[in-house]
Design a protein around this motif. Sequence first.
Motif, PDB file in Angstrom:
ATOM      1  N   ASP A 398       0.817  -1.221   0.000  1.00  0.00           N
ATOM      2  CA  ASP A 398       0.000   0.000   0.000  1.00  0.00           C
ATOM      3  C   ASP A 398       0.849   1.270   0.000  1.00  0.00           C
ATOM      4  O   ASP A 398       0.360   2.348   0.318  1.00  0.00           O
ATOM      5  CB  ASP A 398      -0.939   0.006   1.209  1.00  0.00           C
ATOM      6  N   GLY A 399       2.142   1.115  -0.354  1.00  0.00           N
ATOM      7  CA  GLY A 399       3.001   2.294  -0.411  1.00  0.00           C
ATOM      8  C   GLY A 399       3.766   2.559   0.871  1.00  0.00           C
ATOM      9  O   GLY A 399       4.514   3.537   0.945  1.00  0.00           O
ATOM     10  N   TYR A 400       3.588   1.692   1.875  1.00  0.00           N
ATOM     11  CA  TYR A 400       4.298   1.845   3.143  1.00  0.00           C
ATOM     12  C   TYR A 400       4.810   0.482   3.599  1.00  0.00           C
ATOM     13  O   TYR A 400       4.223  -0.549   3.272  1.00  0.00           O
ATOM     14  CB  TYR A 400       3.375   2.433   4.222  1.00  0.00           C
ATOM     15  N   SER A 401       5.900   0.507   4.353  1.00  0.00           N
ATOM     16  CA  SER A 401       6.415  -0.749   4.894  1.00  0.00           C
ATOM     17  C   SER A 401       5.370  -1.351   5.826  1.00  0.00           C
ATOM     18  O   SER A 401       4.587  -0.631   6.444  1.00  0.00           O
ATOM     19  CB  SER A 401       7.729  -0.513   5.652  1.00  0.00           C
ATOM     20  N   LEU A 402       5.356  -2.664   5.909  1.00  0.00           N
ATOM     21  CA  LEU A 402       4.317  -3.352   6.672  1.00  0.00           C
ATOM     22  C   LEU A 402       4.753  -3.701   8.089  1.00  0.00           C
ATOM     23  O   LEU A 402       4.200  -4.597   8.727  1.00  0.00           O
ATOM     24  CB  LEU A 402       3.881  -4.614   5.919  1.00  0.00           C
ATOM     25  N   ASP A 403       5.751  -2.960   8.593  1.00  0.00           N
ATOM     26  CA  ASP A 403       6.184  -3.127   9.974  1.00  0.00           C
ATOM     27  C   ASP A 403       5.625  -1.981  10.813  1.00  0.00           C
ATOM     28  O   ASP A 403       4.830  -1.169  10.330  1.00  0.00           O
ATOM     29  CB  ASP A 403       7.718  -3.175  10.059  1.00  0.00           C
ATOM     30  N   ASP A 404       6.044  -1.900  12.064  1.00  0.00           N
ATOM     31  CA  ASP A 404       5.505  -0.868  12.952  1.00  0.00           C
ATOM     32  C   ASP A 404       5.902   0.542  12.538  1.00  0.00           C
ATOM     33  O   ASP A 404       5.225   1.514  12.899  1.00  0.00           O
ATOM     34  CB  ASP A 404       5.964  -1.117  14.398  1.00  0.00           C
ATOM     35  N   LYS A 405       6.993   0.680  11.769  1.00  0.00           N
ATOM     36  CA  LYS A 405       7.464   2.024  11.399  1.00  0.00           C
ATOM     37  C   LYS A 405       6.627   2.636  10.282  1.00  0.00           C
ATOM     38  O   LYS A 405       6.480   3.849  10.211  1.00  0.00           O
ATOM     39  CB  LYS A 405       8.931   1.959  10.997  1.00  0.00           C
ATOM     40  N   ARG A 406       6.109   1.804   9.373  1.00  0.00           N
ATOM     41  CA  ARG A 406       5.264   2.266   8.283  1.00  0.00           C
ATOM     42  C   ARG A 406       5.876   3.436   7.517  1.00  0.00           C
ATOM     43  O   ARG A 406       5.262   4.498   7.329  1.00  0.00           O
ATOM     44  CB  ARG A 406       3.881   2.650   8.812  1.00  0.00           C
ATOM     45  N   VAL A 407       7.092   3.237   7.050  1.00  0.00           N
ATOM     46  CA  VAL A 407       7.763   4.281   6.274  1.00  0.00           C
ATOM     47  C   VAL A 407       7.390   4.122   4.801  1.00  0.00           C
ATOM     48  O   VAL A 407       7.107   3.009   4.330  1.00  0.00           O
ATOM     49  CB  VAL A 407       9.303   4.209   6.444  1.00  0.00           C
ATOM     50  N   PRO A 408       7.368   5.218   4.028  1.00  0.00           N
ATOM     51  CA  PRO A 408       6.992   5.125   2.609  1.00  0.00           C
ATOM     52  C   PRO A 408       7.957   4.238   1.823  1.00  0.00           C
ATOM     53  O   PRO A 408       9.173   4.280   2.034  1.00  0.00           O
ATOM     54  CB  PRO A 408       7.080   6.582   2.128  1.00  0.00           C
ATOM     55  N   ILE A 409       7.393   3.436   0.917  1.00  0.00           N
ATOM     56  CA  ILE A 409       8.184   2.601   0.015  1.00  0.00           C
ATOM     57  C   ILE A 409       7.615   2.752  -1.392  1.00  0.00           C
ATOM     58  O   ILE A 409       6.544   3.334  -1.592  1.00  0.00           O
ATOM     59  CB  ILE A 409       8.159   1.112   0.431  1.00  0.00           C
ATOM     60  N   GLU A 410       8.334   2.211  -2.360  1.00  0.00           N
ATOM     61  CA  GLU A 410       7.907   2.366  -3.755  1.00  0.00           C
ATOM     62  C   GLU A 410       6.755   1.439  -4.108  1.00  0.00           C
ATOM     63  O   GLU A 410       5.845   1.814  -4.860  1.00  0.00           O
ATOM     64  CB  GLU A 410       9.097   2.095  -4.683  1.00  0.00           C
ATOM     65  N   ALA A 411       6.748   0.213  -3.591  1.00  0.00           N
ATOM     66  CA  ALA A 411       5.716  -0.767  -3.951  1.00  0.00           C
ATOM     67  C   ALA A 411       4.341  -0.299  -3.474  1.00  0.00           C
ATOM     68  O   ALA A 411       4.156   0.019  -2.300  1.00  0.00           O
ATOM     69  CB  ALA A 411       6.056  -2.123  -3.330  1.00  0.00           C
ATOM     70  N   ASN A 412       3.382  -0.255  -4.400  1.00  0.00           N
ATOM     71  CA  ASN A 412       2.057   0.261  -4.059  1.00  0.00           C
ATOM     72  C   ASN A 412       1.040  -0.241  -5.094  1.00  0.00           C
ATOM     73  O   ASN A 412       1.143   0.063  -6.274  1.00  0.00           O
ATOM     74  CB  ASN A 412       2.075   1.794  -4.051  1.00  0.00           C
ATOM     75  N   ASP A 413       0.059  -0.993  -4.623  1.00  0.00           N
ATOM     76  CA  ASP A 413      -0.956  -1.568  -5.515  1.00  0.00           C
ATOM     77  C   ASP A 413      -2.209  -0.711  -5.638  1.00  0.00           C
ATOM     78  O   ASP A 413      -3.134  -1.062  -6.388  1.00  0.00           O
ATOM     79  CB  ASP A 413      -1.374  -2.956  -5.005  1.00  0.00           C
ATOM     80  N   ILE A 414      -2.287   0.401  -4.924  1.00  0.00           N
ATOM     81  CA  ILE A 414      -3.547   1.148  -4.832  1.00  0.00           C
ATOM     82  C   ILE A 414      -4.039   1.626  -6.197  1.00  0.00           C
ATOM     83  O   ILE A 414      -5.216   1.450  -6.552  1.00  0.00           O
ATOM     84  CB  ILE A 414      -3.412   2.325  -3.841  1.00  0.00           C
ATOM     85  N   GLU A 415      -3.166   2.233  -6.985  1.00  0.00           N
ATOM     86  CA  GLU A 415      -3.587   2.719  -8.305  1.00  0.00           C
ATOM     87  C   GLU A 415      -4.047   1.565  -9.186  1.00  0.00           C
ATOM     88  O   GLU A 415      -4.991   1.699  -9.974  1.00  0.00           O
ATOM     89  CB  GLU A 415      -2.439   3.490  -8.977  1.00  0.00           C
ATOM     90  N   ASP A 416      -3.383   0.418  -9.050  1.00  0.00           N
ATOM     91  CA  ASP A 416      -3.753  -0.747  -9.842  1.00  0.00           C
ATOM     92  C   ASP A 416      -5.123  -1.265  -9.422  1.00  0.00           C
ATOM     93  O   ASP A 416      -5.943  -1.662 -10.269  1.00  0.00           O
ATOM     94  CB  ASP A 416      -2.697  -1.843  -9.682  1.00  0.00           C
ATOM     95  N   VAL A 417      -5.400  -1.290  -8.124  1.00  0.00           N
ATOM     96  CA  VAL A 417      -6.714  -1.714  -7.626  1.00  0.00           C
ATOM     97  C   VAL A 417      -7.805  -0.847  -8.246  1.00  0.00           C
ATOM     98  O   VAL A 417      -8.809  -1.351  -8.780  1.00  0.00           O
ATOM     99  CB  VAL A 417      -6.785  -1.625  -6.083  1.00  0.00           C
ATOM    100  N   ILE A 418      -7.612   0.470  -8.190  1.00  0.00           N
ATOM    101  CA  ILE A 418      -8.622   1.411  -8.705  1.00  0.00           C
ATOM    102  C   ILE A 418      -8.805   1.234 -10.206  1.00  0.00           C
ATOM    103  O   ILE A 418      -9.934   1.187 -10.711  1.00  0.00           O
ATOM    104  CB  ILE A 418      -8.212   2.864  -8.368  1.00  0.00           C
ATOM    105  N   ALA A 419      -7.682   1.117 -10.922  1.00  0.00           N
ATOM    106  CA  ALA A 419      -7.752   0.986 -12.383  1.00  0.00           C
ATOM    107  C   ALA A 419      -8.473  -0.286 -12.800  1.00  0.00           C
ATOM    108  O   ALA A 419      -9.323  -0.276 -13.703  1.00  0.00           O
ATOM    109  CB  ALA A 419      -6.339   1.020 -12.968  1.00  0.00           C
TER     110      ALA A 419
END
Length: 501
Positions: A398-419
């Motif tokens: 979802d554009g953020y790391s999946l640990d407790d820090k939740r820092v931004p990352i490049e991988a992100n499926d959100i736009e693909d889900v919407i499209a």
Amino acid sequence: MITGEIKNKIDIIWTTLWTEGNTNPLTNIEQLTYLLFIKGLDEGELKKENEAEFLGLEYKGIFSEMPADFNEVQKKHWPMMRWTQFKNLPAQEMYEVMVSTIFPFIKTLGGKEESAFSKYMKDAMFQINKPATLQKVVTALDSIPMEERDTKGDIYEYLLSKLQQAGTNGQFRTPRHIINMMVELMKPSPEDIIIDPAMGSAGFLVSASEYLRKNHQDLFLVQGLNEHFHNHMFYGNDMDTTMLRIGAMNMMLHGVDAPNIDYRDSLSEENKDEEKYTLVLANPPFKGSLDYDAVSNDLLKVAKTKKTELLFLSLILRVLKAGGRAAVIVPDGVLFGSSNAHKAIRKEIIDNNKLEAIISMPSGVFKPYAGVSTGIMIFTKTGTGGTDHVWFYDMKADGYSLDDKRVPIEANDIEDVIARFSNLQGEAERKHTEQSFFVPVDEIREQGYDLSINKYKEVEYEEVKYESPIVLLKNIYNLEDEIQKELGNLMDLLKERDLNV
């Protein structure tokens, strides 16, 4: 988006409140809410007064006439009520004017007790208890330009993010990017009547209002639609008066004049709503378990259960009009739970309504305060069925790391889900090995109405060829020979060094 400079100023305000005794992030947001409201109130009145003067019209605003029930102290403070005067007062006088006059005044908003804000201000308390602290905060807020609605809204969203960062009261805030994704999927229309039955800080309602401003700007040129937007479109329920105040302010700062926000237990008998709304956007509480006596009887008819996540689905089906749509975040257990109640609610949605999509989200979306795996159910109320196939999407990032820090990352499926959801015709040929695919309703029924994506997703295994055991053993022998040779060389070097010494 607000700039780094504005963020820094807000961070300084936050630190000021924190270091001078106010350590509850929810309380701090409340106190800043009041000050933002007072500032915005004066700015709005000044704008209307200037417009009236330019047009040569008379304007009677909320500061035009002193309330008749003011006492002697309040009458003395009346000229200093407005932000433009109030902000320049000495610390002690500023504090006295706030506590004795301004705060009581805004609690009823000049007598307009029907407003969403004033309704839940009645038991509010002003808790910045040091005059010097109040003066620091007022001066800092005054230096932040907030003339634009977008800026006000972004500032408030940034304040609300402090709840998540603080790790407390995080249950009140669904991540904004997930909220926005769900709104983009549902595409609210200017005629919609939208509710969040467990609204928290009103994030879904705010996002829906922003979507309409962005995609349907012309609605504000039509009197009926404009009035509908400000007065009859947005509804929210919650059982926490603090969140009701914050949610109401959130809506007002995002330009919705009169949101319909109520103190209400949505699952109880007191909630009589039925076939009233056209769109539900919600992230209901997951972990609750209620007594049957506390739940509306008609909700128990669909699925007799004490679990709030199942009861809210029953409620949503009841409050939607025929043709109404819903996008709801549910824990994974709702999708595959084997109890009679779990199966009953899934059967109701699939057989008697139209289930459109299940979007499986990664388990870290709600970290750091919850690691539960969740999904999004999208369905339409028909009352007569209509589910022919269900679209599944396996969202991995979802554009953020999946640990407790939740820092931004490049991988992100959100736009693909919407499209992909926006073009479901193009999904028909996808295989079950892909990230998204359709499953026929008959197959779902055969699987006992199980809606877990893992039940239908097929994994392709690549055949890996290894060397024969004899070749592998020979390679190990060769490596062992090399190691022995290197160890011998090292031993010779050490002996030579000792001789030289």
